[in-house]
Design a protein around this motif. Structure first.
Motif, PDB file in Angstrom:
ATOM      1  N   SER A  66     -23.849  59.194  93.417  1.00  0.00           N
ATOM      2  CA  SER A  66     -23.102  59.653  92.253  1.00  0.00           C
ATOM      3  C   SER A  66     -23.964  59.558  90.996  1.00  0.00           C
ATOM      4  CB  SER A  66     -21.841  58.802  92.078  1.00  0.00           C
ATOM      5  OG  SER A  66     -21.189  59.119  90.873  1.00  0.00           O
ATOM      6  N   LYS A  67     -23.807  60.537  90.111  1.00  0.00           N
ATOM      7  CA  LYS A  67     -24.478  60.491  88.811  1.00  0.00           C
ATOM      8  C   LYS A  67     -23.497  60.202  87.680  1.00  0.00           C
ATOM      9  CE  LYS A  67     -28.450  63.385  89.911  1.00  0.00           C
ATOM     10  NZ  LYS A  67     -29.276  64.540  89.501  1.00  0.00           N
ATOM     11  N   VAL A  68     -22.222  60.107  88.041  1.00  0.00           N
ATOM     12  CA  VAL A  68     -21.194  59.802  87.045  1.00  0.00           C
ATOM     13  C   VAL A  68     -20.299  58.702  87.593  1.00  0.00           C
ATOM     14  CG1 VAL A  68     -21.202  62.117  86.061  1.00  0.00           C
ATOM     15  CG2 VAL A  68     -19.655  61.592  87.945  1.00  0.00           C
ATOM     16  N   ALA A  69     -19.609  58.036  86.699  1.00  0.00           N
ATOM     17  CA  ALA A  69     -18.651  57.011  87.096  1.00  0.00           C
ATOM     18  C   ALA A  69     -17.259  57.624  87.182  1.00  0.00           C
ATOM     19  CB  ALA A  69     -18.661  55.861  86.094  1.00  0.00           C
ATOM     20  N   GLY A  70     -16.491  57.157  88.154  1.00  0.00           N
ATOM     21  CA  GLY A  70     -15.133  57.664  88.288  1.00  0.00           C
ATOM     22  C   GLY A  70     -14.560  57.369  89.659  1.00  0.00           C
ATOM     23  N   THR A 201     -11.659  57.945  99.862  1.00  0.00           N
ATOM     24  CA  THR A 201     -10.881  58.521  98.771  1.00  0.00           C
ATOM     25  C   THR A 201     -10.196  57.412  97.977  1.00  0.00           C
ATOM     26  OG1 THR A 201     -10.488  60.518 100.067  1.00  0.00           O
ATOM     27  CG2 THR A 201      -9.027  60.123  98.204  1.00  0.00           C
ATOM     28  N   GLY A 202     -10.297  57.502  96.656  1.00  0.00           N
ATOM     29  CA  GLY A 202      -9.705  56.492  95.788  1.00  0.00           C
ATOM     30  C   GLY A 202     -10.668  55.415  95.348  1.00  0.00           C
ATOM     31  N   SER A 203     -11.841  55.352  95.972  1.00  0.00           N
ATOM     32  CA  SER A 203     -12.831  54.344  95.584  1.00  0.00           C
ATOM     33  C   SER A 203     -13.402  54.673  94.210  1.00  0.00           C
ATOM     34  CB  SER A 203     -13.968  54.287  96.606  1.00  0.00           C
ATOM     35  OG  SER A 203     -13.481  53.993  97.893  1.00  0.00           O
ATOM     36  N   PHE A 204     -13.739  53.631  93.460  1.00  0.00           N
ATOM     37  CA  PHE A 204     -14.408  53.837  92.178  1.00  0.00           C
ATOM     38  C   PHE A 204     -15.910  53.765  92.415  1.00  0.00           C
ATOM     39  CE2 PHE A 204     -16.267  52.673  88.123  1.00  0.00           C
ATOM     40  CZ  PHE A 204     -15.610  53.525  87.251  1.00  0.00           C
ATOM     41  N   VAL A 205     -16.612  54.764  91.923  1.00  0.00           N
ATOM     42  CA  VAL A 205     -18.059  54.823  92.132  1.00  0.00           C
ATOM     43  C   VAL A 205     -18.770  54.761  90.790  1.00  0.00           C
ATOM     44  CG1 VAL A 205     -17.854  56.104  94.277  1.00  0.00           C
ATOM     45  CG2 VAL A 205     -18.060  57.355  92.131  1.00  0.00           C
ATOM     46  N   ASN A 206     -19.970  54.210  90.826  1.00  0.00           N
ATOM     47  CA  ASN A 206     -20.808  54.092  89.634  1.00  0.00           C
ATOM     48  C   ASN A 206     -22.031  54.989  89.775  1.00  0.00           C
ATOM     49  OD1 ASN A 206     -19.444  51.943  88.048  1.00  0.00           O
ATOM     50  ND2 ASN A 206     -19.833  50.731  89.895  1.00  0.00           N
ATOM     51  N   PRO A 207     -22.665  55.342  88.673  1.00  0.00           N
ATOM     52  CA  PRO A 207     -23.887  56.154  88.758  1.00  0.00           C
ATOM     53  C   PRO A 207     -24.943  55.479  89.629  1.00  0.00           C
ATOM     54  CG  PRO A 207     -23.081  56.100  86.504  1.00  0.00           C
ATOM     55  CD  PRO A 207     -22.251  55.117  87.272  1.00  0.00           C
ATOM     56  N   GLY A 208     -25.533  56.249  90.533  1.00  0.00           N
ATOM     57  CA  GLY A 208     -26.558  55.729  91.426  1.00  0.00           C
ATOM     58  C   GLY A 208     -26.030  55.148  92.718  1.00  0.00           C
ATOM     59  N   GLN A 209     -24.726  55.039  92.874  1.00  0.00           N
ATOM     60  CA  GLN A 209     -24.155  54.456  94.086  1.00  0.00           C
ATOM     61  C   GLN A 209     -24.221  55.461  95.236  1.00  0.00           C
ATOM     62  OE1 GLN A 209     -20.211  52.869  93.588  1.00  0.00           O
ATOM     63  NE2 GLN A 209     -19.792  52.850  95.793  1.00  0.00           N
ATOM     64  N   PRO A 210     -24.786  55.075  96.418  1.00  0.00           N
ATOM     65  CA  PRO A 210     -24.841  56.001  97.565  1.00  0.00           C
ATOM     66  C   PRO A 210     -23.441  56.338  98.065  1.00  0.00           C
ATOM     67  CG  PRO A 210     -26.353  54.154  97.859  1.00  0.00           C
ATOM     68  CD  PRO A 210     -25.466  53.810  96.700  1.00  0.00           C
TER      69      PRO A 210
END
Length: 386
Positions: A66-70, A201-210
């Motif tokens: 991911s390159k964005v958080a969300g 689905t529903g997980s929060f991801v941060n930038p750079g997270q695989p």
């Protein structure tokens, strides 16, 4: 007389036993004459191969992060799914980014409106400032009146500059926010297969997270192995090696395509890679045995079909000069397979002719029965011309 009575029965027992022994010798069957193929042993040159463990991997693979958080809004694939280039794989919630874009656009519009108003006032203030400057030079107005017009003009000029800088900043932030919007949808970079999925689905991801790992199914696969550093001078690009998949049985001839010029200080090994045939059906991660040539030597070999296992000991039937067979226990080593004029410890075909290394028990020039017939025994004779 008593002694004589005892000697008579003993004499009869011995006599009958002797008769029985002669009868058994008479009835004992003679060695049969059998037909069988003979193999003349000799010292042959064999290839020495060093066996190393290896792993199959795709030549091209990608870890998508991911390159964005969300929060993950949607995941459309599972591990093992086949995908095409450009297919939508997952979507990250973009509401916050879109809200930010709307707010920035509104801020730019408001700042532009203020700038237009300030610009109009500044034009009037500039004209007033120029008029009062001339009047002040003519001593038609007081210094206080001139300074008031000057201050008003300078304040509006500063206000215009601040609004222009503000608009520039908002536009830069808007451009950045708009550039993040495409990253909320992640698509496949090539035709391939999903290997791993680290999120749901529903997980929060941060930038750079695989998020996902995908391998390219069109570029082929290769074998990666890690020889010890002593083999670095031996293993070079273009070197012919052999790989064998235990599940498939037979081996393949491949060539080294890449050698990483660095030794791991922990394991004292380096990395080498060899491409597999493009359409060879094998899975990434499969275990593979890699055989690296290290030289040649000479050994006595016999066909594997000649071996007979008797109580855990291996032996062969050897024909003497008269053609009489004698069973001889031998000590065996590794299995080799004939490949043209070469003998390799790996089979490159479906039906390889197998030979066994003889460590002791045979000498060059001796004749061994290749496929002992059922019931063959010591003393049997090989038929002439067999």
């Amino acid at each position: 007389m008593k002694i004589f009575k005892w000697l008579v029965p003993i004499f009869l027992v011995v006599f009958l036993s002797a008769c029985g022994h002669r009868e058994s010798e008479t009835e004992r069957p003679k060695g049969r004459t059998i037909k069988a193929e003979l193999y003349t042993t000799s010292t042959v040159e064999i290839s020495l191969l060093r066996e190393l463990p290896g792993t199959v991997e795709a030549k091209v693979r990608a870890k998508l992060s991911s390159k964005v958080a969300g929060f993950l809004k949607e995941i459309r694939v599972e591990e093992g799914d086949r995908v095409k280039k450009g297919d939508l794989l997952l979507r990250i919630e973009d509401r916050d980014i879109r809200d930010k874009i709307r707010a920035l656009r509104a801020g730019i519009l408001a700042a532009q409106k203020d700038l237009a108003e300030v610009s109009a006032r500044l034009a009037f203030a500039r004209a007033e400032f120029e008029r009062y400057r001339k009047l002040f030079e003519e001593e038609a107005v007081t210094a206080q009146e001139f300074e008031a017009k000057k201050s008003e003009y300078e304040a509006l000029s500063a206000r215009k500059g601040a609004l222009s800088a503000r608009i520039k900043e908002l536009r830069a932030r808007l451009s950045e926010a708009e550039s993040l919007l495409p990253y909320t949808t992640i698509r496949s970079p090539f035709d391939g297969q999903v290997l791993r999925k680290w999120v749901d689905t529903g997980s929060f991801v941060n930038p750079g997270q695989p998020l996902l790992e995908i391998e390219d199914t069109t570029s082929g696969r290769r074998v990666v192995f890690h020889p010890e550093e002593t083999l670095f001078s031996t293993i070079k690009p273009g070197l012919e090696v052999f790989v064998r998949f235990p599940a498939k049985g037979k081996a393949l001839r491949v060539w080294i395509t890449e050698v990483v010029p660095e030794v791991d200080p922990q394991t004292r090994t380096f990395t080498a890679k060899a491409d597999l045939p493009k359409n060879y059906q094998v899975l990434s991660g499969n275990y593979v045995q890699v055989f690296v040539p290290t030289g040649k030597t000479s050994r006595i070999l016999v066909p594997k079909t000649a071996l007979i296992n008797r109580g855990g000991f291996y032996g062969v039937f050897v024909a003497d000069k008269s053609g009489v067979l004698h069973f001889r226990v031998i000590r065996i080593g590794k299995t080799f397979y004939q490949e043209g004029a070469n003998f390799l410890p790996v089979c490159l075909k479906t039906d390889c002719k197998a030979y066994v290394e003889v460590l002791s028990g045979l000498h060059p020039g001796e004749k061994v029965v290749v496929k002992p017939p059922e019931g063959v025994r010591e003393g049997d004779r090989i038929a002439e011309g067999a």
